[in-house]
Design a protein around this motif. Structure first.
Motif, PDB file in Angstrom:
ATOM      1  N   VAL A 281      13.788  -1.093  -1.588  1.00  0.00           N
ATOM      2  CA  VAL A 281      13.451  -2.124  -0.360  1.00  0.00           C
ATOM      3  C   VAL A 281      11.817  -1.539   0.008  1.00  0.00           C
ATOM      4  CG1 VAL A 281      13.746  -2.647   2.035  1.00  0.00           C
ATOM      5  CG2 VAL A 281      15.970  -2.013   0.458  1.00  0.00           C
ATOM      6  N   GLY A 282      11.658  -0.215  -0.027  1.00  0.00           N
ATOM      7  CA  GLY A 282      10.265   0.144   0.219  1.00  0.00           C
ATOM      8  C   GLY A 282       9.414  -0.443  -1.133  1.00  0.00           C
ATOM      9  N   VAL A 283       9.918  -0.848  -2.317  1.00  0.00           N
ATOM     10  CA  VAL A 283       9.065  -1.215  -3.234  1.00  0.00           C
ATOM     11  C   VAL A 283       8.628  -2.655  -2.861  1.00  0.00           C
ATOM     12  CG1 VAL A 283       9.085  -1.903  -5.832  1.00  0.00           C
ATOM     13  CG2 VAL A 283       9.898   0.415  -5.101  1.00  0.00           C
ATOM     14  N   ALA A 284       9.838  -3.306  -2.470  1.00  0.00           N
ATOM     15  CA  ALA A 284       9.505  -4.702  -2.015  1.00  0.00           C
ATOM     16  C   ALA A 284       8.559  -4.713  -0.874  1.00  0.00           C
ATOM     17  CB  ALA A 284      10.879  -5.548  -1.792  1.00  0.00           C
ATOM     18  N   ASN A 285       8.568  -3.834   0.216  1.00  0.00           N
ATOM     19  CA  ASN A 285       7.793  -4.099   1.167  1.00  0.00           C
ATOM     20  C   ASN A 285       6.185  -3.847   0.685  1.00  0.00           C
ATOM     21  OD1 ASN A 285       9.607  -4.595   3.010  1.00  0.00           O
ATOM     22  ND2 ASN A 285      10.095  -2.555   3.313  1.00  0.00           N
ATOM     23  N   ALA A 286       6.064  -2.536  -0.268  1.00  0.00           N
ATOM     24  CA  ALA A 286       4.957  -2.484  -0.799  1.00  0.00           C
ATOM     25  C   ALA A 286       4.141  -3.264  -1.689  1.00  0.00           C
ATOM     26  CB  ALA A 286       4.949  -0.759  -1.708  1.00  0.00           C
ATOM     27  N   VAL A 287       5.094  -4.064  -2.294  1.00  0.00           N
ATOM     28  CA  VAL A 287       4.597  -4.974  -3.157  1.00  0.00           C
ATOM     29  C   VAL A 287       3.974  -6.181  -2.249  1.00  0.00           C
ATOM     30  CG1 VAL A 287       5.129  -6.974  -4.829  1.00  0.00           C
ATOM     31  CG2 VAL A 287       5.734  -4.556  -5.166  1.00  0.00           C
ATOM     32  N   ARG A 288       5.038  -6.494  -1.284  1.00  0.00           N
ATOM     33  CA  ARG A 288       4.412  -7.645  -0.418  1.00  0.00           C
ATOM     34  C   ARG A 288       3.205  -7.308   0.588  1.00  0.00           C
ATOM     35  NH1 ARG A 288       5.697  -9.207   4.862  1.00  0.00           N
ATOM     36  NH2 ARG A 288       6.807  -7.317   5.139  1.00  0.00           N
ATOM     37  N   ALA A 289       3.193  -6.155   0.768  1.00  0.00           N
ATOM     38  CA  ALA A 289       1.935  -5.742   1.569  1.00  0.00           C
ATOM     39  C   ALA A 289       0.598  -5.742   0.638  1.00  0.00           C
ATOM     40  CB  ALA A 289       2.157  -4.405   2.220  1.00  0.00           C
ATOM     41  N   TYR A 290       0.931  -5.202  -0.543  1.00  0.00           N
ATOM     42  CA  TYR A 290      -0.361  -5.106  -1.575  1.00  0.00           C
ATOM     43  C   TYR A 290      -0.612  -6.719  -1.707  1.00  0.00           C
ATOM     44  CZ  TYR A 290      -3.108  -3.748  -5.672  1.00  0.00           C
ATOM     45  OH  TYR A 290      -3.979  -3.936  -6.365  1.00  0.00           O
ATOM     46  N   LEU A 291       0.174  -7.565  -2.195  1.00  0.00           N
ATOM     47  CA  LEU A 291      -0.111  -8.947  -2.682  1.00  0.00           C
ATOM     48  C   LEU A 291      -0.696  -9.587  -1.271  1.00  0.00           C
ATOM     49  CD1 LEU A 291       2.816  -9.819  -4.898  1.00  0.00           C
ATOM     50  CD2 LEU A 291       0.424  -9.006  -5.487  1.00  0.00           C
TER      51      LEU A 291
END
Length: 849
Positions: A281-291
């Protein structure tokens, strides 16, 4: 442009993107590294211990092959067969009572008697150093003994003192520092008392029907130490089919320990996988924030004619490269874990921990980490493809609703299936793994519904006058709200903590409260048939109001069910204990008072027909047995087949005198059975416990007296050690939840900055914003805690009631603990993550809108 060229170009752009550093991906890296380290570390430690057991198999077993018999010694023909295989060492083990010569104190001990060939492998280390003959031989009319330090501490004795064992006096001549074959004897809950075989015979403890194990270990010649094991086992079985001996080789020196290590490592691996999935879930959040921060770059790609798939490929390559960095960090931590815990394990497991590099365990952890990274990153990446350049230039990005195109969803689903399948295939107990996988998927689905429910409730909440409360409610349901991420991450971690706390609490309650209230105070073992009447009279005279129960007992091992050898059967792990080794069995004309007949009929008194048996219902069901089936047991070297006449519901948790199998009396007519008895002392007469113990031990030295309180203390100590390891593993999952929580807050900071600036322009003060954020976090924390309590209680109830067959109690202290943890974590981490938002200058932000 070919696919290979596109990949090369995407790889170049990805490397250029990474030149700016890994800012925004620190939580991403921590989540992946934590999960990979937990999975790889646990499996590496388990394999290091298993490798140590395998490497020292001969030392642990005490030979290349062993033959164990219960309640009888080998016949002359059997001894000749064993001695023909190689050098033999004979030993005998049993439990008995050692007491001071003045009768002032006594202690239960694990007696081990050995001959002068002991040990065949390894070395017995004692202090002061001396030969086995000097240590255990007869001097001045007394045999010698070596004991462990806990025996000296418990009895307040020193080296050179003398104690009584059975009818003989032994001089304590040495302190045992290392017993090479200790692990092969299974779990010991009393101090070791090492003597010679001659000394044990002189004590008079070995009587007809006594619960003594006779073990014959063989050191094979060098040319047959490997290839001859299977041939010897087969020959022993063929030539002595009714011997009833348990044959083990150095390849399986400590089967119970190895199985327990596998089960425990599986549990910790599943906990580590939970941490990894929470980290996803943290990966998904980090990817979303980065993109979200790369909208300008993505817009430029598309404006220059690059297709959406190329933008996806660039950032997929970059994210997987970062994922590899996280996996590498986790693998380094996992690789050093066996070395880090080597000293700690040495105090619990007296076996060399073969700390080393275990590629299989590390590769498995790496695969889990990479699949998790891709599975949770693919959906945010899928949205990149479908967002037009115009929307990106207008500052609209990844806060839109809806899902990406079906290929991305399909790939994400397939990756989740692969992850679940890998966890299932590599599990030691696939039934438990299957339950975990189904529960995990259900938890994800339910948590999403909970998040939607919270948002829907906030959306339909009546308008309130309090501005902070109104802002908090609005933040919970607005587009791009933190609610789904927070509920999902914190909910999983808290649910695991609640479940473990409730299971641990219920077990401790059983051990410290419920069982002592129901269990007898003493078990008396090895009462001879001609002593039972006098024994009953003595005990009841000391405690006339006590509850005294007795019954005959033999030891037997199930060798066949319905004519099929149990070695050829696939048995469910939860009932394998019934077929493992010797079991206590009894015979009776009447139904035992602690049992309830659930199916079938009891045989009449003085029954003389074919041998019948009543089987414990739950265990029979797990073994697939039904009325009319046959059970073959080996008792004293004789195979006896009986037909199942009934099933009984047995209350194992009462610790009363219960047996898996109760036979009709004619089955073992004339067998040298001893008696087992229990005594429950009324609360008003508990002070008579020491008198009972002293008088029984003094009058019948060969009778073994087991204090249930002492046994429960040992069990409680073992539970404490296991609980420490389990809590540490659960803390890893909760730590992943904390990281994900921080990542979710960081991912939502951009939107919160805009909200804070607009509110400041409209006249909101910092105090108002702080109050709004605190209220929002408290509402989310409270809602998540309520879900965690419900889900954790459901999981704990299933384990306690359905798996452990105990009564489950909902513990108030767990409720308070969960609420406090949830609220403190949400408020503290929430404010820490949004404090920078409150300090933003409106002008700088307004120029970017």
């Amino acid at each position: 442009m070919s696919r290979l060229q596109s990949l090369r170009l995407a790889f170049r752009f990805a490397l250029r993107e990474m030149r700016g550093g890994l800012r925004g991906f620190y939580i991403f890296l921590a989540c992946i590294a934590l999960g990979v380290a937990a999975i790889g570390g646990v499996n590496s430690v388990a394999r290091s211990v298993s490798s140590g057991i395998a490497a020292e198999g001969r030392t642990i077993l005490g030979g290349d092959i062993s033959f164990a018999l219960n309640q009888r010694e080998v016949s002359s023909a059997e001894r000749a067969f064993i001695e023909a295989q190689g050098q033999m060492a004979e030993s005998a083990t049993m439990r008995s009572m050692a007491r001071k010569t003045d009768g002032s104190d006594q202690s239960l001990v694990e007696v081990k008697a050995v001959d002068q060939a002991y040990p065949l492998y390894g070395s017995l280390k004692v202090r002061p150093a001396q030969s086995l003959a000097d240590m255990t031989g007869e001097k001045d009319g007394f045999y010698g003994a070596a004991v462990t330090q806990d025996f000296l501490d418990r009895m307040r004795l020193s080296l050179g003192d003398r104690v009584l064992l059975g009818g003989a006096t032994f001089e304590i001549r040495a302190l045992i520092e290392n017993e090479p074959d200790l692990l092969s004897s299974g779990f010991n809950f009393a101090p070791r008392f090492l003597v010679s075989l001659d000394g044990l015979r002189a004590s008079g403890l070995i009587q007809p029907g006594s619960l003594v194990d006779h073990i014959y270990k063989v050191k094979l010649p060098e040319d047959g130490a490997v290839t001859g094991l299977d041939a010897i086992r087969k020959k022993a079985t063929d030539e002595f089919p009714d011997a009833g001996w348990n044959i083990r080789t150095h390849r399986n020196a400590a089967p119970s320990l190895a199985a327990n290590i596998e089960r425990f490592s599986q549990f910790l691996t599943l906990v580590g996988l939970t941490a990894l999935i929470v980290g996803g879930v943290g990966v998904a959040n980090a990817v979303r924030a980065y993109l979200d921060g790369k909208r300008g770059v993505i817009a430029t790609f598309k404006a220059l004619g690059a297709p959406g798939s190329f933008a996806v490929l660039v950032y997929l390559v970059e994210i997987m490269l970062i994922g590899l960095i996280g996996v590498a960090i986790g693998l380094v931590c996992a690789a050093i874990m066996p070395f880090a815990v080597k000293g700690l394990l040495a105090s619990y497991l007296p076996v060399a921990n073969a700390a080393g590099f275990f590629p299989g365990a590390l590769a498995l952890a790496a695969v889990f980490g990479l699949i998790t990274t891709l599975a949770f990153a693919i959906i945010p990446l899928g949205r990149v493809r479908d967002i037009p350049a115009t929307a990106l230039f207008r500052e609209q990005g990844f806060e839109q609703r809806g899902l990406p195109k079906w290929p991305f969803l399909l790939l994400a689903g397939l990756l989740v299936i692969v992850l679940a399948g890998l966890a299932y295939v590599t599990a030691f107990d696939r039934r438990i793994a299957g339950i975990f996988i189904v529960s995990g998927l259900a938890a994800f689905g339910v948590l999403r519904l909970v998040a939607y429910g919270i948002a829907a409730a906030a959306r339909r909440a009546p308008r309130v006058r309090s501005i902070p409360l109104r802002l908090a409610i609005g933040n919970i349901h607005r587009p791009g709200a933190l609610t789904p991420s927070v509920v999902l991450s914190l909910g999983l971690g808290l649910t695991l903590m609640v479940a473990i706390a409730l299971i641990d609490g219920n077990l401790r309650r059983q051990v410290t409260e419920n069982i002592p209230d129901k269990a007898p105070d003493f078990f008396f073992v090895d009462i001879q048939n001609n002593d039972i009447a006098d024994f009953t009279g003595l005990v009841t005279s000391i405690v006339p109001d006590g509850k005294f129960t007795s019954g005959p007992m033999l030891r037997g091992r199930i060798v066949a069910l319905n004519g099929t050898n149990v070695r050829d059967m696939v048995i469910a792990p939860e009932v394998a204990w019934v077929l493992r080794g010797d079991r206590g069995i009894t015979f009776s004309d009447k139904l035992p008072e602690n049992s309830t007949l659930s199916e079938g009929e009891w045989w009449p008194e003085h029954y003389q027909g074919e041998p019948l048996v009543s089987f414990a219902a739950r265990e029979a069901k797990a073994l697939g047995l039904k009325l009319g089936d046959t059970v073959t047991v080996n008792v004293l070297g004789r195979n006896v087949t009986a037909r199942i006449a009934s099933f009984r519901q047995v209350q194992w948790e009462s610790l009363a005198m219960n047996f898996v199998m109760v036979f009709s009396p004619n089955t073992f007519a004339g067998a040298p059975a001893t008696w087992l008895a229990t005594l429950t002392i009324p609360q008003a007469e508990k002070n008579k416990s020491p008198i009972v113990l002293s008088e029984v031990t003094k009058t019948w030295p060969a009778v073994t007296t087991v204090s249930v309180t002492d046994a429960l203390n040992v069990a409680n100590d073992l539970l404490s050690r296991l609980a420490t390891a389990i809590r540490a593993a659960a803390a890893i999952a909760l730590g992943a939840s904390v990281l994900v929580l921080g990542g979710a807050l960081a991912a939502g900071n951009r939107a919160r900055i805009h909200d804070a600036v607009v509110l400041k322009v409209l006249g909101a003060t910092r105090r108002t914003l702080i109050a709004a954020y605190v209220t929002e976090y408290m509402l989310l924390g409270l809602a998540t805690a309520i879900f965690a309590l419900a889900a954790g209680w459901a999981a704990a109830w299933y384990v306690v009631v359905e798996v452990m067959r105990l009564k489950a109690h909902f513990l108030a202290e767990v409720v308070v603990m969960t609420l406090i943890i949830a609220l403190v974590m949400m408020v503290c981490f929430g404010l820490a993550g949004t404090w920078r938002v409150l300090g933003q200058k409106p002008a700088n932000v307004l120029r970017e809108l």
